[in-house]
Design an enzyme around this catalytic site. Sequence first.
Site, mmCIF file in Angstrom:
data_model
loop_
_atom_site.group_PDB
_atom_site.id
_atom_site.type_symbol
_atom_site.label_atom_id
_atom_site.label_comp_id
_atom_site.label_asym_id
_atom_site.label_seq_id
_atom_site.Cartn_x
_atom_site.Cartn_y
_atom_site.Cartn_z
ATOM 1 N N GLU A 93 0.816 -1.200 0.000
ATOM 2 C CA GLU A 93 0.000 0.000 0.000
ATOM 3 C C GLU A 93 0.856 1.258 0.000
ATOM 4 O O GLU A 93 1.938 1.301 0.588
ATOM 5 C CB GLU A 93 -0.952 -0.029 1.194
ATOM 6 C CG GLU A 93 -1.978 -1.144 0.988
ATOM 7 C CD GLU A 93 -3.031 -1.231 2.067
ATOM 8 O OE1 GLU A 93 -4.103 -1.759 1.762
ATOM 9 O OE2 GLU A 93 -2.796 -0.790 3.200
ATOM 10 N N CYS A 106 3.591 8.354 1.318
ATOM 11 C CA CYS A 106 4.051 7.367 2.295
ATOM 12 C C CYS A 106 4.204 6.036 1.568
ATOM 13 O O CYS A 106 3.235 5.503 1.034
ATOM 14 C CB CYS A 106 2.983 7.287 3.395
ATOM 15 S SG CYS A 106 3.336 6.073 4.637
ATOM 16 N N CYS A 113 5.765 -7.225 7.295
ATOM 17 C CA CYS A 113 6.848 -6.749 8.159
ATOM 18 C C CYS A 113 7.193 -7.848 9.153
ATOM 19 O O CYS A 113 6.324 -8.584 9.609
ATOM 20 C CB CYS A 113 6.409 -5.488 8.911
ATOM 21 S SG CYS A 113 7.758 -4.717 9.826
ATOM 22 N N CYS A 117 5.635 -5.374 15.966
ATOM 23 C CA CYS A 117 5.278 -4.352 16.955
ATOM 24 C C CYS A 117 3.824 -4.598 17.367
ATOM 25 O O CYS A 117 2.960 -4.809 16.503
ATOM 26 C CB CYS A 117 5.448 -2.955 16.366
ATOM 27 S SG CYS A 117 7.153 -2.625 15.908
ATOM 28 N N CYS A 120 0.727 -2.546 15.769
ATOM 29 C CA CYS A 120 0.720 -2.273 14.322
ATOM 30 C C CYS A 120 0.021 -3.394 13.565
ATOM 31 O O CYS A 120 0.352 -4.574 13.763
ATOM 32 C CB CYS A 120 2.151 -2.117 13.819
ATOM 33 S SG CYS A 120 2.239 -1.801 12.044
ATOM 34 N N CYS A 342 -1.558 5.497 9.844
ATOM 35 C CA CYS A 342 -0.379 4.735 10.278
ATOM 36 C C CYS A 342 -0.801 3.409 10.888
ATOM 37 O O CYS A 342 -1.706 3.359 11.708
ATOM 38 C CB CYS A 342 0.377 5.441 11.391
ATOM 39 S SG CYS A 342 0.811 7.097 11.063
#
Length: 372
Positions: A93, A106, A113, A117, A120, A342
């Site tokens: 994205e 962004c 990933c 975290c 997230c 985010c």
Amino acid sequence: MSDRLNLLDLTREEMVDFFKEIDEKPFRAPQVFKWLHQFVADDFEQMTNISKALKVKLSEICDIKGPEIISEQLSDDGTIKWALKNGDGQAIETVFIPDGERGTLCISSQVGCALDCSFCSTAQQGFNRNLSTAEIVGQVWLAARRIGALRTTGKRRISNVVFMGMGEPLLNYDAVVKACDILLDDFGYGLSKRRVTISTSGVVPGLNKLIDKADVALALSLHAPNNELRDELVPINKKYPIEVLLPSVKQYLDDSKASKKVTIEYVMLRGVNDTAAHARELCRLLKDIPCKINLIPFNPFPQTQYQTSTQKDIDKFGDIMIKKGFVVVTRRTRGDDIDAACGQLVGQVNDRTRREERKLRKMEKIEVKTLH
Ligand code: SAH
């Protein structure tokens, strides 16, 4: 994957070498490079100052291959989110966030990933693979084609690029550094060093390598003022704890020509890291680090254990830091009606699930509202 060379993968220097290899004049390379990144061409036919013979030769051995658009969503606030795929069907994205004269793109550096975290949503899909330079630059190329590049509109619609989409840029070091090179190149996107930002969760070896390589601005996803809490929120902290990480950040700032301040990203999680005591501890921790603080209201997603801090707590946290002399900005949540905020970037969710997620979130919002 095709074995034809994708020209979006090459820095200007590499393109010069490539032209020498195919027995073409090196000065042709910057011309083609400009067509690719300044005029965002997708076809050799568009390159009017290139000879017919060279166009034919290039089209026989290489491609100009950007990502394919799976979906394009426009938020009420002007934010645009693209779900893109790169041949293998795996989605990434990219988000464009306009703000007056400024336009921030962004971009993602990996599919998924690996860092896990806890707050997230990208982490939930796990790690799939690194993106190539062409796939990273391709996001900027595609966005510029959709909203207008400097050379085609006379306006710099994309003034800033931040590596704050999916993935950890410093775990895809080589491709990211090459992509930065193309973004900063005057024959490429010509962005200012201060306006390209690598955001990291704290991959110290990558950061140390970056010190004498990329001259771009740095953001650090700190999120906690001590190791105990950071171990929980950003697990890579167990490997590279704060006392190892901050000196490395400081060294980067000392040597960087791009920016003398690091942006400290701090997600505000209700009751977890947002108290006055945390704010004071953070002031002590950062007293010798030239920085600006970016407080990010937590963007919730289904099944998360966290809640967003109240506005009152965010303000209080910021005020404590401002009184100690810090520059503090609270990031406005942008594009949340299209899940573009985010930590909401999850490439592989299909449409139906996403619709359900959105409904869920609406319900959550209603519940939260009725609580107040
Ligand atoms: N891996 C890099 C790049 C991702 S940047 C990094 O960690 O810096 C994305 C930023 O948004 C990071 O600061 C990340 O910690 C933050 N973020 C992730 N999930 C979030 C969420 N649900 N709400 C608000 N911010 C989030």
